[in-house]
Scaffold this motif. Structure first.
Motif, mmCIF file in Angstrom:
data_model
loop_
_atom_site.group_PDB
_atom_site.id
_atom_site.type_symbol
_atom_site.label_atom_id
_atom_site.label_comp_id
_atom_site.label_asym_id
_atom_site.label_seq_id
_atom_site.Cartn_x
_atom_site.Cartn_y
_atom_site.Cartn_z
ATOM 1 N N UNK A 256 0.838 -1.195 0.000
ATOM 2 C CA UNK A 256 0.000 0.000 0.000
ATOM 3 C C UNK A 256 0.874 1.246 0.000
ATOM 4 N N UNK A 257 0.565 2.176 -0.870
ATOM 5 C CA UNK A 257 1.233 3.469 -0.868
ATOM 6 C C UNK A 257 0.203 4.578 -0.749
ATOM 7 N N UNK A 258 0.367 5.394 0.267
ATOM 8 C CA UNK A 258 -0.423 6.598 0.382
ATOM 9 C C UNK A 258 0.303 7.723 -0.321
ATOM 10 N N UNK A 259 -0.413 8.499 -1.114
ATOM 11 C CA UNK A 259 0.168 9.668 -1.772
ATOM 12 C C UNK A 259 -0.685 10.884 -1.424
ATOM 13 N N UNK A 260 -0.032 12.020 -1.232
ATOM 14 C CA UNK A 260 -0.754 13.244 -0.875
ATOM 15 C C UNK A 260 -0.045 14.429 -1.501
ATOM 16 N N UNK A 261 -0.821 15.399 -1.937
ATOM 17 C CA UNK A 261 -0.271 16.635 -2.480
ATOM 18 C C UNK A 261 -0.917 17.808 -1.761
ATOM 19 N N UNK A 262 -0.065 18.743 -1.345
ATOM 20 C CA UNK A 262 -0.527 19.928 -0.634
ATOM 21 C C UNK A 262 -0.148 21.163 -1.427
ATOM 22 N N UNK A 263 -1.108 22.033 -1.639
ATOM 23 C CA UNK A 263 -0.880 23.297 -2.322
ATOM 24 C C UNK A 263 -1.773 24.338 -1.669
ATOM 25 N N UNK A 264 -1.763 25.561 -2.175
ATOM 26 C CA UNK A 264 -2.629 26.600 -1.613
ATOM 27 C C UNK A 264 -4.105 26.256 -1.807
ATOM 28 N N UNK A 265 -4.413 25.324 -2.751
ATOM 29 C CA UNK A 265 -5.796 24.886 -2.952
ATOM 30 C C UNK A 265 -6.263 23.917 -1.868
ATOM 31 N N UNK A 266 -5.309 23.348 -1.118
ATOM 32 C CA UNK A 266 -5.670 22.406 -0.078
ATOM 33 C C UNK A 266 -4.897 21.107 -0.185
ATOM 34 N N UNK A 267 -5.525 20.021 0.264
ATOM 35 C CA UNK A 267 -4.882 18.706 0.324
ATOM 36 C C UNK A 267 -5.699 17.698 -0.469
ATOM 37 N N UNK A 268 -5.024 16.902 -1.287
ATOM 38 C CA UNK A 268 -5.658 15.755 -1.931
ATOM 39 C C UNK A 268 -4.805 14.528 -1.628
ATOM 40 N N UNK A 269 -5.450 13.398 -1.422
ATOM 41 C CA UNK A 269 -4.691 12.188 -1.086
ATOM 42 C C UNK A 269 -5.439 10.946 -1.540
ATOM 43 N N UNK A 270 -4.672 9.902 -1.807
ATOM 44 C CA UNK A 270 -5.235 8.628 -2.253
ATOM 45 C C UNK A 270 -4.340 7.490 -1.774
ATOM 46 N N UNK A 271 -4.835 6.263 -1.947
ATOM 47 C CA UNK A 271 -4.061 5.064 -1.601
ATOM 48 C C UNK A 271 -4.093 4.101 -2.769
ATOM 49 N N UNK A 272 -2.933 3.604 -3.146
ATOM 50 C CA UNK A 272 -2.808 2.585 -4.198
ATOM 51 C C UNK A 272 -2.463 1.250 -3.549
ATOM 52 N N UNK A 273 -3.079 0.160 -4.037
ATOM 53 C CA UNK A 273 -2.826 -1.173 -3.483
ATOM 54 C C UNK A 273 -2.427 -2.127 -4.599
ATOM 55 N N UNK A 274 -1.351 -2.867 -4.380
ATOM 56 C CA UNK A 274 -0.875 -3.867 -5.335
ATOM 57 C C UNK A 274 -0.742 -5.214 -4.632
ATOM 58 N N UNK A 275 -1.223 -6.261 -5.284
ATOM 59 C CA UNK A 275 -1.061 -7.622 -4.770
ATOM 60 C C UNK A 275 0.274 -8.184 -5.269
ATOM 61 N N UNK A 276 1.047 -8.747 -4.359
ATOM 62 C CA UNK A 276 2.362 -9.291 -4.717
ATOM 63 C C UNK A 276 2.416 -10.765 -4.329
ATOM 64 N N UNK A 277 2.800 -11.601 -5.280
ATOM 65 C CA UNK A 277 2.892 -13.048 -5.070
ATOM 66 C C UNK A 277 4.353 -13.427 -4.848
ATOM 67 N N UNK A 278 4.623 -14.118 -3.744
ATOM 68 C CA UNK A 278 5.991 -14.514 -3.390
ATOM 69 C C UNK A 278 6.155 -16.029 -3.520
ATOM 70 N N UNK A 279 7.249 -16.457 -4.100
ATOM 71 C CA UNK A 279 7.616 -17.875 -4.087
ATOM 72 C C UNK A 279 8.194 -18.241 -2.717
#
Length: 206
Positions: free
Chosen positions: A108-131
């Motif tokens: 999971x990676x949270x990303x956020x951007x802050x500017x004079x317009x305010x804050x926007x943020x999201x989360x990306x999720x990737x499934x990873x398969x391990x041997x």
């Protein structure tokens, strides 16, 4: 002025890959997990707090001609609901890798951007398969020191790639920054408009 609120060399590499012109300013925040916090809320909160901390520190530098835009990000590995951050020592790294071996986990990676317009943020999720991991290879990997600065004690772009037969989702997310989603987020943060309406970010010369 685009600021990356992260000292991660992998995030710097990925933003350069996207051709962006930016400055690095690391953020010093408390990264402890709060009581009852889900993994998604955790990485999203840290991304926001990193970006906000740097924006507050540098906002007196911005102007109408060069508005400040700060990008924060935080990545963690989750297995069976347990957040696996960076290992504290080699024994902890072994524990994490043994937990991941032969199974599927989430990055999971949270990303956020802050500017004079305010804050926007999201989360990306990737499934990873391990041997499954051969003991000799595990010992060699731990001795290399590579796992020590990485969430979950591995990096998909390094030695551990040999144990990852496939993923579902964004490859760059596993490295620490989902590029396509980040570009869309930055466009929204700069203008409050959708990506198609936003002016382009400043690019480095190719």
């Amino acid at each position: 002025m685009l600021i990356l609120a992260s000292s991660s060399p992998r995030r710097r590499e990925l933003l350069k890959l996207a051709g962006l012109d930016f400055i690095v300013e690391s953020a010093d925040i408390d990264e402890r997990i709060q009581a009852g916090e889900t993994p998604a809320k955790y990485v999203q909160r840290l991304a926001v707090e990193k970006a906000q901390a740097v924006y507050e520190r540098l906002k007196n530098r911005e102007s109408n001609d060069d508005p400040l835009l700060v990008l924060g990000a935080d990545t963690t590995v989750v297995s069976d609901g347990e957040i696996l951050g960076k290992p504290v020592d080699q024994s902890d790294a072994r524990r994490m890798l043994e937990k991941l071996a032969g199974r599927t986990h989430q990055v999971l990676t949270g990303i956020a951007a802050v500017s004079r317009q305010g804050v926007v943020s999201e989360v990306e999720i990737t499934q990873v398969f391990f041997d499954l991991i051969n003991e000799d290879e595990l010992v060699r990997y731990l001795a290399s020191g590579e796992p020590m600065d990485k969430a979950g004690a591995y990096g998909i772009q390094g030695y551990a790639a040999r144990w990852i037969p496939r993923i579902e989702g964004c490859f760059f997310n596993v490295m620490g920054l989902p590029l396509a989603r980040t570009m869309a987020l930055l466009a929204r943060a700069r203008t409050g408009l959708n990506e198609a309406e936003a002016p382009p970010l400043r690019l480095t010369a190719l």
